[in-house]
Write a protein that holds these residues in place. Structure first.
Motif, PDB file in Angstrom:
ATOM      1  N   GLN A  53       0.830  -1.211   0.000  1.00 52.59           N
ATOM      2  CA  GLN A  53       0.000   0.000   0.000  1.00 52.59           C
ATOM      3  C   GLN A  53       0.861   1.257   0.000  1.00 52.59           C
ATOM      4  N   MET A  54       1.850   1.304   0.890  1.00 50.26           N
ATOM      5  CA  MET A  54       2.708   2.482   0.990  1.00 50.26           C
ATOM      6  C   MET A  54       3.537   2.699  -0.270  1.00 50.26           C
ATOM      7  N   ALA A  55       3.901   1.600  -0.936  1.00 45.28           N
ATOM      8  CA  ALA A  55       4.733   1.709  -2.141  1.00 45.28           C
ATOM      9  C   ALA A  55       4.041   2.449  -3.261  1.00 45.28           C
ATOM     10  N   HIS A  56       2.712   2.487  -3.231  1.00 43.40           N
ATOM     11  CA  HIS A  56       1.991   3.233  -4.266  1.00 43.40           C
ATOM     12  C   HIS A  56       2.344   4.720  -4.252  1.00 43.40           C
ATOM     13  N   ASP A  57       2.856   5.207  -3.127  1.00 43.84           N
ATOM     14  CA  ASP A  57       3.293   6.603  -3.106  1.00 43.84           C
ATOM     15  C   ASP A  57       4.408   6.847  -4.118  1.00 43.84           C
ATOM     16  N   GLY A  58       5.192   5.808  -4.410  1.00 41.15           N
ATOM     17  CA  GLY A  58       6.245   5.942  -5.410  1.00 41.15           C
ATOM     18  C   GLY A  58       5.689   6.196  -6.796  1.00 41.15           C
ATOM     19  N   ILE A  59       4.547   5.582  -7.113  1.00 40.24           N
ATOM     20  CA  ILE A  59       3.893   5.859  -8.397  1.00 40.24           C
ATOM     21  C   ILE A  59       3.440   7.312  -8.438  1.00 40.24           C
ATOM     22  N   ALA A  60       2.841   7.765  -7.334  1.00 41.41           N
ATOM     23  CA  ALA A  60       2.353   9.140  -7.290  1.00 41.41           C
ATOM     24  C   ALA A  60       3.495  10.151  -7.383  1.00 41.41           C
ATOM     25  N   GLN A  61       4.673   9.779  -6.872  1.00 42.96           N
ATOM     26  CA  GLN A  61       5.829  10.673  -6.950  1.00 42.96           C
ATOM     27  C   GLN A  61       6.328  10.850  -8.375  1.00 42.96           C
ATOM     28  N   ALA A  62       6.216   9.799  -9.174  1.00 43.57           N
ATOM     29  CA  ALA A  62       6.885   9.812 -10.493  1.00 43.57           C
ATOM     30  C   ALA A  62       5.950   9.813 -11.682  1.00 43.57           C
ATOM     31  N   ILE A  63       4.675   9.520 -11.496  1.00 44.40           N
ATOM     32  CA  ILE A  63       3.723   9.490 -12.606  1.00 44.40           C
ATOM     33  C   ILE A  63       2.486  10.258 -12.189  1.00 44.40           C
ATOM     34  N   ARG A  64       2.070  11.169 -13.031  1.00 47.37           N
ATOM     35  CA  ARG A  64       0.911  11.995 -12.685  1.00 47.37           C
ATOM     36  C   ARG A  64      -0.074  12.071 -13.846  1.00 47.37           C
ATOM     37  N   PRO A  65      -1.392  11.868 -13.498  1.00 46.91           N
ATOM     38  CA  PRO A  65      -1.929  11.413 -12.217  1.00 46.91           C
ATOM     39  C   PRO A  65      -1.825   9.899 -12.091  1.00 46.91           C
ATOM     40  N   ALA A  66      -2.235   9.371 -10.948  1.00 50.68           N
ATOM     41  CA  ALA A  66      -2.190   7.929 -10.721  1.00 50.68           C
ATOM     42  C   ALA A  66      -3.517   7.455 -10.145  1.00 50.68           C
ATOM     43  N   HIS A  67      -3.777   6.150 -10.268  1.00 52.13           N
ATOM     44  CA  HIS A  67      -4.885   5.486  -9.584  1.00 52.13           C
ATOM     45  C   HIS A  67      -6.264   5.971 -10.052  1.00 52.13           C
ATOM     46  N   THR A  89      10.108   5.318  -2.314  1.00 53.74           N
ATOM     47  CA  THR A  89      11.174   6.083  -2.971  1.00 53.74           C
ATOM     48  C   THR A  89      11.980   5.197  -3.920  1.00 53.74           C
ATOM     49  N   THR A  90      12.154   3.928  -3.559  1.00 54.37           N
ATOM     50  CA  THR A  90      12.874   3.008  -4.435  1.00 54.37           C
ATOM     51  C   THR A  90      12.079   2.747  -5.707  1.00 54.37           C
ATOM     52  N   LEU A  91      10.767   2.593  -5.562  1.00 52.88           N
ATOM     53  CA  LEU A  91       9.916   2.387  -6.734  1.00 52.88           C
ATOM     54  C   LEU A  91       9.941   3.605  -7.644  1.00 52.88           C
ATOM     55  N   ALA A  92       9.939   4.806  -7.072  1.00 49.80           N
ATOM     56  CA  ALA A  92      10.003   6.019  -7.892  1.00 49.80           C
ATOM     57  C   ALA A  92      11.290   6.040  -8.716  1.00 49.80           C
ATOM     58  N   ARG A  93      12.408   5.641  -8.115  1.00 54.06           N
ATOM     59  CA  ARG A  93      13.670   5.580  -8.860  1.00 54.06           C
ATOM     60  C   ARG A  93      13.615   4.527  -9.957  1.00 54.06           C
ATOM     61  N   ALA A  94      12.972   3.397  -9.657  1.00 54.66           N
ATOM     62  CA  ALA A  94      12.847   2.346 -10.675  1.00 54.66           C
ATOM     63  C   ALA A  94      12.026   2.826 -11.868  1.00 54.66           C
ATOM     64  N   ILE A  95      10.997   3.642 -11.606  1.00 52.37           N
ATOM     65  CA  ILE A  95      10.180   4.189 -12.692  1.00 52.37           C
ATOM     66  C   ILE A  95      11.023   5.072 -13.604  1.00 52.37           C
ATOM     67  N   ILE A  96      11.843   5.917 -13.011  1.00 53.34           N
ATOM     68  CA  ILE A  96      12.732   6.770 -13.802  1.00 53.34           C
ATOM     69  C   ILE A  96      13.721   5.913 -14.590  1.00 53.34           C
ATOM     70  N   ASN A  97      14.270   4.878 -13.949  1.00 53.13           N
ATOM     71  CA  ASN A  97      15.195   3.977 -14.642  1.00 53.13           C
ATOM     72  C   ASN A  97      14.531   3.313 -15.842  1.00 53.13           C
ATOM     73  N   ALA A  98      13.252   2.986 -15.714  1.00 51.49           N
ATOM     74  CA  ALA A  98      12.550   2.298 -16.801  1.00 51.49           C
ATOM     75  C   ALA A  98      12.557   3.120 -18.078  1.00 51.49           C
TER      76      ALA A  98
END
Length: 315
Positions: free
Chosen positions: A238-252, A291-300
């Motif tokens: 659940q908390m990891a979804h914040d990483g999506i919101a940090q790097a992709i807008r909008p989300a969910h 925060t790790t997921l947000a970095r992974a999104i940028i890496n993608a």
């Protein structure tokens, strides 16, 4: 450390990639028993075995997670992963057989490459044979092969998405890793700079349109070497979804397929009994997962390359 999810001991990652058809699948194999959880936030998910991961349900351990292209068709890849795991003696023991537990989620990539070629059981099995604990191949790999971002202005102005991974080492030695497939309708934004990394391009080609008001599809796995209960793992998802919101807008939004699986590979014997201490541990790991997921999104998107005329951020 590789700075990806294979830094978590017991995890191997394998891809099956079809660049001609622009699709593929990725398997995250758990050689070490993993407690699994999930959180589905998107309004249009394509998933398999997510109910099983809820804390109120019986089975706790997950043998693999599949991320795949091909929309709901691609979920068939999990059948091949189950066959591979059964052949190698993995699965929930029901006495007369072992039933491998393989949750899965899919992205819609049918508009790129070939709509009639989708990952199937053979693709999932092949991904397992390629699985390794070495650095994860990112960008146009596996489930990220046909991923795209920035579709608000139509297919002529979208950019290449892809698969990315990252990891974090916390001060107490806890490891947190993430692997993500970024197939966003919206734009990917670097949380550090607040600049668009990849998204809908202006018709002139010199910059990006404003962030779109619709949705996106991002599917991911976050993992840790910590020892956690099933309820704790679900909270981290659940908390990891914040990483999506940090790097992709909008989300969910209702157009999203946003799904995050979480895995804890630490020994059950080391689960913290004190509820206050356990709550602090879960909160710390959950924040790191975001925060790790947000970095992974940028890496993608930064590892992605041009495919079928779709430009990538790296070019």
């Amino acid at each position: 450390m590789h700075n990806d999810i294979t830094d978590i001991p017991g995890i191997r990652v394998g891809h099956n990639t079809n660049l001609e058809a622009a699709t593929g699948c990725t398997v995250i194999l758990c050689d070490t028993p993993a407690i699994g959880g999930v959180d589905v936030r998107g309004g249009a998910p394509a998933t398999r075995e997510t109910d099983l991961l809820h804390p109120i349900n019986l089975v706790e351990e997950v043998n693999a997670v599949v991320l795949t292209g091909g929309s709901a068709f691609g979920l068939d890849a999990a059948s091949g992963v189950m066959r591979y795991l059964e052949e190698h003696g993995f699965g929930h023991d029901i006495g007369v057989a072992r039933v491998p537990i393989v949750p899965a989620a899919a992205i819609l990539d049918l508009h790129v490459g070939s709509a009639s070629v989708r990952p199937d059981a053979a693709s999932g099995y092949q991904a397992c044979t390629q699985a390794t604990a070495e650095p994860v191949t990112q960008g146009n790999a596996g489930a990220g092969a046909g991923a795209t971002v920035g579709k608000m202005a139509g297919p002529s102005f979208m950019m290449k998405g892809g698969l990315g991974s990252a990891s974090t080492l916390l001060s107490d030695g806890t490891l947190v890793g993430a692997l993500v497939v970024v197939n966003a309708l919206g734009d990917v934004i670097d949380p550090q700079t607040q600049q668009v990394v990849a998204g809908a391009r202006k018709p002139t080609g010199d910059g990006f349109l404003a962030t779109n008001p619709f949705g996106n599809t991002t599917i991911a796995v976050v993992a840790t070497n910590a020892s956690l209960t099933k309820a704790h793992v679900n909270k981290i998802a659940q908390m990891a979804h914040d990483g999506i919101a940090q790097a992709i807008r909008p989300a969910h939004t209702m157009f999203d397929g946003d799904t995050i699986f979480a895995l804890a590979l630490g020994p059950k014997s080391q689960i913290i009994a004190d509820p206050t201490v356990a709550a602090a541990q879960v909160s710390t790991i959950g924040a790191a997962a975001a925060t790790t997921l947000a970095r992974a999104i940028i890496n993608a998107v930064r590892h992605a390359t041009n495919l079928h005329g779709i430009p990538a951020a790296s070019n």
